[in-house]
Motif scaffolding. Structure first.
Motif, PDB file in Angstrom:
ATOM      1  N   VAL A 668      52.235  45.645  26.861  1.00  0.00           N
ATOM      2  CA  VAL A 668      51.172  44.745  27.316  1.00  0.00           C
ATOM      3  C   VAL A 668      51.797  43.376  27.592  1.00  0.00           C
ATOM      4  O   VAL A 668      52.881  43.066  27.097  1.00  0.00           O
ATOM      5  CB  VAL A 668      50.043  44.625  26.274  1.00  0.00           C
ATOM      6  N   PRO A 669      51.127  42.564  28.402  1.00  0.00           N
ATOM      7  CA  PRO A 669      51.724  41.273  28.758  1.00  0.00           C
ATOM      8  C   PRO A 669      51.938  40.369  27.544  1.00  0.00           C
ATOM      9  O   PRO A 669      51.078  40.255  26.669  1.00  0.00           O
ATOM     10  CB  PRO A 669      50.701  40.653  29.706  1.00  0.00           C
ATOM     11  N   THR A 670      53.105  39.755  27.485  1.00  0.00           N
ATOM     12  CA  THR A 670      53.374  38.689  26.529  1.00  0.00           C
ATOM     13  C   THR A 670      53.299  37.363  27.276  1.00  0.00           C
ATOM     14  O   THR A 670      53.010  37.322  28.477  1.00  0.00           O
ATOM     15  CB  THR A 670      54.771  38.843  25.900  1.00  0.00           C
ATOM     16  N   ILE A 671      53.579  36.274  26.585  1.00  0.00           N
ATOM     17  CA  ILE A 671      53.543  34.965  27.226  1.00  0.00           C
ATOM     18  C   ILE A 671      54.550  34.891  28.365  1.00  0.00           C
ATOM     19  O   ILE A 671      54.392  34.112  29.310  1.00  0.00           O
ATOM     20  CB  ILE A 671      53.801  33.859  26.177  1.00  0.00           C
ATOM     21  N   LEU A 672      55.586  35.731  28.322  1.00  0.00           N
ATOM     22  CA  LEU A 672      56.603  35.719  29.373  1.00  0.00           C
ATOM     23  C   LEU A 672      56.173  36.516  30.609  1.00  0.00           C
ATOM     24  O   LEU A 672      56.846  36.444  31.642  1.00  0.00           O
ATOM     25  CB  LEU A 672      57.916  36.287  28.836  1.00  0.00           C
ATOM     26  N   ASP A 673      55.102  37.282  30.497  1.00  0.00           N
ATOM     27  CA  ASP A 673      54.682  38.162  31.595  1.00  0.00           C
ATOM     28  C   ASP A 673      53.465  37.666  32.353  1.00  0.00           C
ATOM     29  O   ASP A 673      53.137  38.213  33.410  1.00  0.00           O
ATOM     30  CB  ASP A 673      54.368  39.565  31.046  1.00  0.00           C
ATOM     31  N   ILE A 674      52.775  36.686  31.819  1.00  0.00           N
ATOM     32  CA  ILE A 674      51.539  36.260  32.475  1.00  0.00           C
ATOM     33  C   ILE A 674      51.872  35.459  33.739  1.00  0.00           C
ATOM     34  O   ILE A 674      52.976  34.919  33.864  1.00  0.00           O
ATOM     35  CB  ILE A 674      50.644  35.447  31.526  1.00  0.00           C
ATOM     36  N   PRO A 675      50.947  35.382  34.687  1.00  0.00           N
ATOM     37  CA  PRO A 675      51.213  34.603  35.905  1.00  0.00           C
ATOM     38  C   PRO A 675      51.616  33.165  35.583  1.00  0.00           C
ATOM     39  O   PRO A 675      51.078  32.550  34.648  1.00  0.00           O
ATOM     40  CB  PRO A 675      49.878  34.658  36.643  1.00  0.00           C
ATOM     41  N   ASP A 676      52.560  32.642  36.368  1.00  0.00           N
ATOM     42  CA  ASP A 676      53.023  31.274  36.129  1.00  0.00           C
ATOM     43  C   ASP A 676      51.891  30.267  36.278  1.00  0.00           C
ATOM     44  O   ASP A 676      51.818  29.285  35.542  1.00  0.00           O
ATOM     45  CB  ASP A 676      54.149  30.924  37.114  1.00  0.00           C
ATOM     46  N   LYS A 677      51.010  30.508  37.235  1.00  0.00           N
ATOM     47  CA  LYS A 677      49.914  29.575  37.474  1.00  0.00           C
ATOM     48  C   LYS A 677      48.682  30.345  37.919  1.00  0.00           C
ATOM     49  O   LYS A 677      48.776  31.246  38.752  1.00  0.00           O
ATOM     50  CB  LYS A 677      50.297  28.550  38.553  1.00  0.00           C
ATOM     51  N   THR A 678      47.551  30.001  37.358  1.00  0.00           N
ATOM     52  CA  THR A 678      46.276  30.575  37.780  1.00  0.00           C
ATOM     53  C   THR A 678      45.335  29.459  38.184  1.00  0.00           C
ATOM     54  O   THR A 678      45.073  28.541  37.406  1.00  0.00           O
ATOM     55  CB  THR A 678      45.638  31.409  36.648  1.00  0.00           C
ATOM     56  N   GLU A 679      44.862  29.535  39.406  1.00  0.00           N
ATOM     57  CA  GLU A 679      43.891  28.571  39.913  1.00  0.00           C
ATOM     58  C   GLU A 679      42.530  29.249  39.964  1.00  0.00           C
ATOM     59  O   GLU A 679      42.326  30.213  40.699  1.00  0.00           O
ATOM     60  CB  GLU A 679      44.297  28.077  41.298  1.00  0.00           C
ATOM     61  N   THR A 680      41.615  28.755  39.161  1.00  0.00           N
ATOM     62  CA  THR A 680      40.283  29.335  39.062  1.00  0.00           C
ATOM     63  C   THR A 680      39.311  28.565  39.952  1.00  0.00           C
ATOM     64  O   THR A 680      39.181  27.344  39.820  1.00  0.00           O
ATOM     65  CB  THR A 680      39.790  29.285  37.603  1.00  0.00           C
ATOM     66  N   ILE A 681      38.671  29.282  40.846  1.00  0.00           N
ATOM     67  CA  ILE A 681      37.670  28.661  41.724  1.00  0.00           C
ATOM     68  C   ILE A 681      36.306  29.250  41.379  1.00  0.00           C
ATOM     69  O   ILE A 681      36.062  30.439  41.569  1.00  0.00           O
ATOM     70  CB  ILE A 681      37.995  28.913  43.205  1.00  0.00           C
ATOM     71  N   ILE A 682      35.444  28.412  40.844  1.00  0.00           N
ATOM     72  CA  ILE A 682      34.102  28.845  40.458  1.00  0.00           C
ATOM     73  C   ILE A 682      33.128  28.488  41.574  1.00  0.00           C
ATOM     74  O   ILE A 682      32.934  27.315  41.896  1.00  0.00           O
ATOM     75  CB  ILE A 682      33.667  28.183  39.139  1.00  0.00           C
ATOM     76  N   ILE A 683      32.563  29.508  42.179  1.00  0.00           N
ATOM     77  CA  ILE A 683      31.562  29.333  43.234  1.00  0.00           C
ATOM     78  C   ILE A 683      30.176  29.554  42.635  1.00  0.00           C
ATOM     79  O   ILE A 683      29.985  30.479  41.839  1.00  0.00           O
ATOM     80  CB  ILE A 683      31.820  30.313  44.388  1.00  0.00           C
ATOM     81  N   GLU A 684      29.230  28.725  42.982  1.00  0.00           N
ATOM     82  CA  GLU A 684      27.881  28.814  42.417  1.00  0.00           C
ATOM     83  C   GLU A 684      26.842  28.980  43.518  1.00  0.00           C
ATOM     84  O   GLU A 684      26.097  28.065  43.849  1.00  0.00           O
ATOM     85  CB  GLU A 684      27.591  27.586  41.553  1.00  0.00           C
ATOM     86  N   ASP A 685      26.820  30.187  44.088  1.00  0.00           N
ATOM     87  CA  ASP A 685      25.748  30.576  45.007  1.00  0.00           C
ATOM     88  C   ASP A 685      24.710  31.315  44.165  1.00  0.00           C
ATOM     89  O   ASP A 685      24.916  32.466  43.788  1.00  0.00           O
ATOM     90  CB  ASP A 685      26.287  31.499  46.109  1.00  0.00           C
ATOM     91  N   ASN A 686      23.628  30.660  43.855  1.00  0.00           N
ATOM     92  CA  ASN A 686      22.677  31.174  42.876  1.00  0.00           C
ATOM     93  C   ASN A 686      22.207  32.591  43.175  1.00  0.00           C
ATOM     94  O   ASN A 686      21.889  32.930  44.322  1.00  0.00           O
ATOM     95  CB  ASN A 686      21.447  30.266  42.797  1.00  0.00           C
ATOM     96  N   ASP A 687      22.167  33.413  42.120  1.00  0.00           N
ATOM     97  CA  ASP A 687      21.517  34.711  42.222  1.00  0.00           C
ATOM     98  C   ASP A 687      20.011  34.470  42.176  1.00  0.00           C
ATOM     99  O   ASP A 687      19.519  33.780  41.264  1.00  0.00           O
ATOM    100  CB  ASP A 687      21.946  35.613  41.069  1.00  0.00           C
ATOM    101  N   PRO A 688      19.253  35.017  43.118  1.00  0.00           N
ATOM    102  CA  PRO A 688      17.817  34.724  43.170  1.00  0.00           C
ATOM    103  C   PRO A 688      17.052  35.089  41.911  1.00  0.00           C
ATOM    104  O   PRO A 688      16.021  34.469  41.619  1.00  0.00           O
ATOM    105  CB  PRO A 688      17.336  35.556  44.367  1.00  0.00           C
ATOM    106  N   ILE A 689      17.514  36.073  41.138  1.00  0.00           N
ATOM    107  CA  ILE A 689      16.767  36.469  39.938  1.00  0.00           C
ATOM    108  C   ILE A 689      17.570  36.262  38.662  1.00  0.00           C
ATOM    109  O   ILE A 689      17.140  36.654  37.577  1.00  0.00           O
ATOM    110  CB  ILE A 689      16.292  37.938  40.026  1.00  0.00           C
TER     111      ILE A 689
END
Length: 742
Positions: A668-689
């Motif tokens: 399983v991934p260790t600290i040496l295996d995780i992606p060097d950089k992760t850019e998280t983009i949170i989009i908020e298009d509301n779910d109608p319900i």
């Protein structure tokens, strides 16, 4: 009234206890005068248990009891189908419960004064087996002369689904380019930090009480009550802190056997608690995995980039029992076509039984496997057409009012085009002369080359295909002249994702009180109504709507001078319907989440090592109730999906025995295996319900990850890989440096 709390990154209510070590997980619970239980596992993939000699174990000092199949009131259980014995062996109350069908089937329980005695006694139990032919793979299971593992599953077929939409022949006739491929996805282990553990006892109200980790307290209660032949109100299930789940705690492990041991001790006049903690090896062989899939796909498109047809066949390895194979497969059946409009579709899927560790729920629930094949086909088609992969996808994304292949349109709020575009722009894609253009190719250094890939996917929120879906919540408001305290009651499991903090945040926001005035009573069947499971990315959506309903009702009573004010509310979303057995027609889901991943990799062409340099993950979450928790969910999914794509492969040998039975063998991934950089983009298009517009997010980032990685590797070295994990050996095989199988 306080400032609005929804939309703020509040600190989780459990954070202090967890970082200081005060949080109590199931294995941390002890009670005075407790006993210890050890499980005797089959360690055989397929056999009849002829006899069990426990006399030496029972004669050992400190051993209180040995339980076998004859001691189980109802010796068959299962979430979707009652097909698995609680204990395998002679004397059961149902046919064929004397059979073991995988190495982790349970034979006997030893209850002793302590763990050391229980372990030694378990080793003294002699089991006589009559070995049966082993069915280790789906290919063997489907052979004409294969042994049938269940009398009601001819051809070892556990379930099957079909989709028939449009005219598939005409669809391919209209295509200028056709891509046909076979794909394979691996089994995956959940590797939650906390192995299976728990404590059980009979309380002062004569209830069999089990403190355990799970994902649905009331379903655990039902499974225990069924197997022990007890009324529901005589079984109490309590979840304390839970050390991860990811779907791996959706089916039973220690719940029933702990309850059985406590009940049998009580019936023998021994009112003592029973505790068990599994080792990592027991956990690895004893609970279900992600289904490995074999997928054949054929896709067609016109020269101007419009999809015309998709034909697909999916064969899922169910393992030894049903678990949730039918529900997982149904999800894959829908999602094999991706979030695109395809006018002609033919899909056939089946789950096949084998003598391997059962497969069931895992983050994405069939979606990642199907998304892998769907998105690989999209990338290959784009290449064959000479089109940019973003351009091609955006040309075909499903729009409001367009039908899925199941002949109904998705619910309103489709945002896949927005999600893809946002992800692509963040990764460097841009428009020139009205066409999408990829970012400049990354330069390599010597033996290291670089590539970028993009992929997209969608995932249902909530139970599908007509499964009963509702969620209970209770709110109590206390105080005389002003609100002094609010109590939230909810059964939803917090498996590490921060659900309980979110419940408190929503209640405080609706009622208009500070967070410190809100307390929660959670995950206890004796004090809460049924919430449904912490799965299907549904907990924020379902619990949020239920808590809002209960909070508004309680607040209305408070304002009418009812003190204390108490209200309950059951949220029921729009109904879904099962698939038509011949056409697949249905209303499969009431809500979806949408995601896209753009991934940059580097590949060492000498060693075969793949490194993930950057991940851009774009997710429409509808409304981020707690943005920090949303980000945590996304980043956690990225790391887990990276392991799935590059490292993890749960393996059996040709005789059905587990090869990867330790974390020294299962990587399983260790600290040496995780992606060097992760850019998280949170989009908020509301779910109608959705509650305050929120969708689910837990599974969505996972969906498109593997195909984005493989597309990036292809961009780097020019080789298409149709299976993963992309180990060094597999990369070098594709490059022709190593022969396959070496």
């Amino acid at each position: 009234m306080t400032d609005r709390l929804v939309g703020k990154s509040i600190t989780r209510i459990d954070v202090k206890d967890k970082v200081t070590g005060h949080a109590m997980y199931p294995g941390d619970f002890s009670r005075p005068n407790q006993t210890y239980m050890k499980v005797v596992f089959a360690e055989r993939p397929h056999a009849i248990v002829k006899s069990i000699d426990s006399s030496k174990a029972e004669a050992m000092d400190g051993v209180l009891m040995v339980l076998t199949a004859k001691d189980v009131p109802h010796n068959l259980y299962g979430l979707m189908k009652a097909d698995q014995p609680v204990l395998c062996g002679p004397g059961g109350d149902a046919p064929n419960t004397d059979r073991v069908r995988f190495v982790g089937d349970q034979i006997a329980l030893v209850i002793a004064e302590n763990e050391e005695i229980a372990t030694r006694a378990a080793g003294l139990i002699k089991v006589e087996f009559e070995d049966l032919p082993v069915v280790p793979t789906i290919e063997k299971a489907m052979e004409k002369d294969a042994i049938q593992l269940f009398s009601d599953c001819p051809g070892n077929e556990m379930c099957h689904f079909k989709i028939r939409y449009g005219d598939i022949d005409k669809g391919f006739e209209a295509a200028d380019v056709i891509i046909e491929s076979d794909y394979y996805t691996p089994a995956q282990e959940h590797v939650f930090l906390q192995p299976e553990a728990g404590l059980a006892y009979v309380d002062e109200e004569e209830r069999v009480t089990v403190i355990v980790a799970g994902q649905w307290t009331h379903e655990d209660q039902e499974q225990i009550a069924h197997s022990l032949n007890l009324p529901l109100d005589k079984v109490r299930v309590i979840y304390p802190a839970i050390g991860g789940a990811f779907g791996g705690r959706e089916d039973m492990s220690v719940q029933i056997i702990l309850a059985l041991a406590a009940l049998k001790l009580h019936e023998a006049g021994i009112d003592r608690p029973v505790k068990t903690v599994w080792s990592r090896r027991e956990s690895l062989i004893g609970h279900h995995k992600r289904h490995p899939y074999k997928i054949h796909t054929k896709s067609g498109a016109t020269r101007d980039g419009k999809l015309t047809a998709l034909e697909a066949e999916i064969i899922a390895d169910s393992g030894a029992y049903m678990y949730t194979s039918n529900k997982v497969l149904a999800n894959a059946t829908l999602m094999i076509s991706g979030p695109y409009f395809i006018p002609n579709v033919k899909v056939d899927t089946k789950a096949v039984a084998t003598n391997t560790v059962p497969n069931g729920a895992f983050r994405g629930f069939g979606g990642p496997q199907a998304c892998f094949a769907a998105e690989m086909q999209m990338s290959k088609l784009a290449e064959a057409l000479g089109m940019d992969p973003v351009e091609f996808r955006l040309l075909n994304t499903i729009r409001e009012g367009q039908e899925l292949p199941v002949r109904t349109a998705p619910p309103k709020g489709i945002s896949i085009d927005h999600v893809i575009q946002t992800c692509a722009e963040a990764a460097g894609w841009h428009k020139e002369n009205g066409k999408w253009v990829r970012p400049e190719h990354l330069e390599g250094e010597g033996e290291v080359v670089h590539g970028i890939g993009i992929s997209a996917g969608y995932k249902n929120v909530g139970f599908s295909y007509g499964a009963p879906e509702n969620c209970w919540a209770g709110i109590e408001i206390f105080g005389a002249d002003e609100i002094e305290q609010v109590i939230v009651k909810h059964a939803g499991a917090d498996v590490g994702q921060g659900a309980h903090s979110l419940f408190v945040q929503i209640a405080a926001d609706v009622i208009g009180v500070p967070l410190e005035k809100v307390k929660i009573i959670a995950s206890d069947t004796a004090q809460t109504g049924n919430s449904g499971s912490a799965s299907a990315s549904r907990m924020t959506f379902m619990a949020g709507n239920a808590i809002i309903g209960a909070a508004e009702a309680a607040l209305a009573k408070w304002k009418s001078e009812e003190r204390p004010a108490e209200a309950t509310y059951v949220y029921r979303p729009p109904a879904t319907t099962p698939m038509d057995p011949e056409t697949g027609e249905c209303t499969p889901n009431f809500s979806y989440g949408y995601a896209a991943d753009a991934i940059e990799v580097s590949v060492n062409i000498k060693t075969g090592k793949v490194l993930i340099n950057k991940v851009i993950c774009s997710d429409d979450v509808g409304r981020a109730i707690n943005p920090q928790q949303v980000k945590g969910q996304i980043e956690g999914a990225v790391v887990q999906a990276a392991g799935y794509s590059l490292l993890e492969d749960f393996l059996h040998d040709k005789d059905g025995k587990v090869i990867t039975d330790s974390l020294a063998k299962y990587l399983v991934p260790t600290i040496l295996d995780i992606p060097d950089k992760t850019e998280t983009i949170i989009i908020e298009d509301n779910d109608p319900i959705g509650p305050m517009g929120a969708r689910g997010v837990g599974e969505m980032p996972y969906m498109p990850f593997a195909p984005a990685v493989l597309a990036a590797v292809h961009d780097a070295i020019g080789v298409w890989y149709n299976r993963f994990p992309l180990t060094e050996e597999r990369i070098l095989e594709g490059l022709g440096v190593l022969k396959k199988g070496i």
